[in-house]
Design a protein around this motif. Sequence first.
Motif, PDB file in Angstrom:
ATOM      1  N   PRO A   8       8.508 -12.612  33.953  1.00  0.00           N
ATOM      2  CA  PRO A   8       7.806 -12.293  32.668  1.00  0.00           C
ATOM      3  C   PRO A   8       6.912 -11.102  32.629  1.00  0.00           C
ATOM      4  CG  PRO A   8       7.823 -14.496  33.119  1.00  0.00           C
ATOM      5  CD  PRO A   8       8.267 -14.073  34.396  1.00  0.00           C
ATOM      6  N   ALA A   9       6.136 -10.767  33.778  1.00  0.00           N
ATOM      7  CA  ALA A   9       5.502  -9.528  34.084  1.00  0.00           C
ATOM      8  C   ALA A   9       6.366  -8.205  34.138  1.00  0.00           C
ATOM      9  CB  ALA A   9       4.485  -9.506  35.133  1.00  0.00           C
ATOM     10  N   SER A  10       7.476  -8.178  34.676  1.00  0.00           N
ATOM     11  CA  SER A  10       8.123  -6.957  34.585  1.00  0.00           C
ATOM     12  C   SER A  10       8.987  -7.015  33.353  1.00  0.00           C
ATOM     13  CB  SER A  10       9.306  -7.224  35.932  1.00  0.00           C
ATOM     14  OG  SER A  10      10.206  -8.163  35.921  1.00  0.00           O
ATOM     15  N   ALA A  11       9.305  -7.952  32.821  1.00  0.00           N
ATOM     16  CA  ALA A  11       9.783  -7.762  31.166  1.00  0.00           C
ATOM     17  C   ALA A  11       8.800  -7.290  30.445  1.00  0.00           C
ATOM     18  CB  ALA A  11      10.241  -9.216  30.840  1.00  0.00           C
ATOM     19  N   VAL A  12       7.613  -7.729  30.577  1.00  0.00           N
ATOM     20  CA  VAL A  12       6.545  -7.126  29.577  1.00  0.00           C
ATOM     21  C   VAL A  12       6.304  -5.759  29.706  1.00  0.00           C
ATOM     22  CG1 VAL A  12       3.935  -7.347  29.102  1.00  0.00           C
ATOM     23  CG2 VAL A  12       5.237  -9.369  29.370  1.00  0.00           C
TER      24      VAL A  12
END
Length: 80
Positions: A8-12
């Motif tokens: 999720p962090a890399s997606a954000v």
Amino acid sequence: MLPNAWDPASAVAIEAAGAAAIATTSAGLSWAAGVADAGGLDRATALRRIVAAVSVPVTADIEAGYGELNDLLGGRTAPA
């Protein structure tokens, strides 16, 4: 070009950089979770977390890294 998110962090971060869509990779999702590719990652949970974190479309890598391809395709694809 379609950038790949591993969690999720890399997606954000990818969405914040202006990407119109985000790709996933079985190897990247697995390794980010500390699991070997094709090592039993719960694909649905990992993808749900990424999709919930962003508002852009997310593609799902459904190749054999998660298991046998024939087992994966039945009922697991949805229209955009």
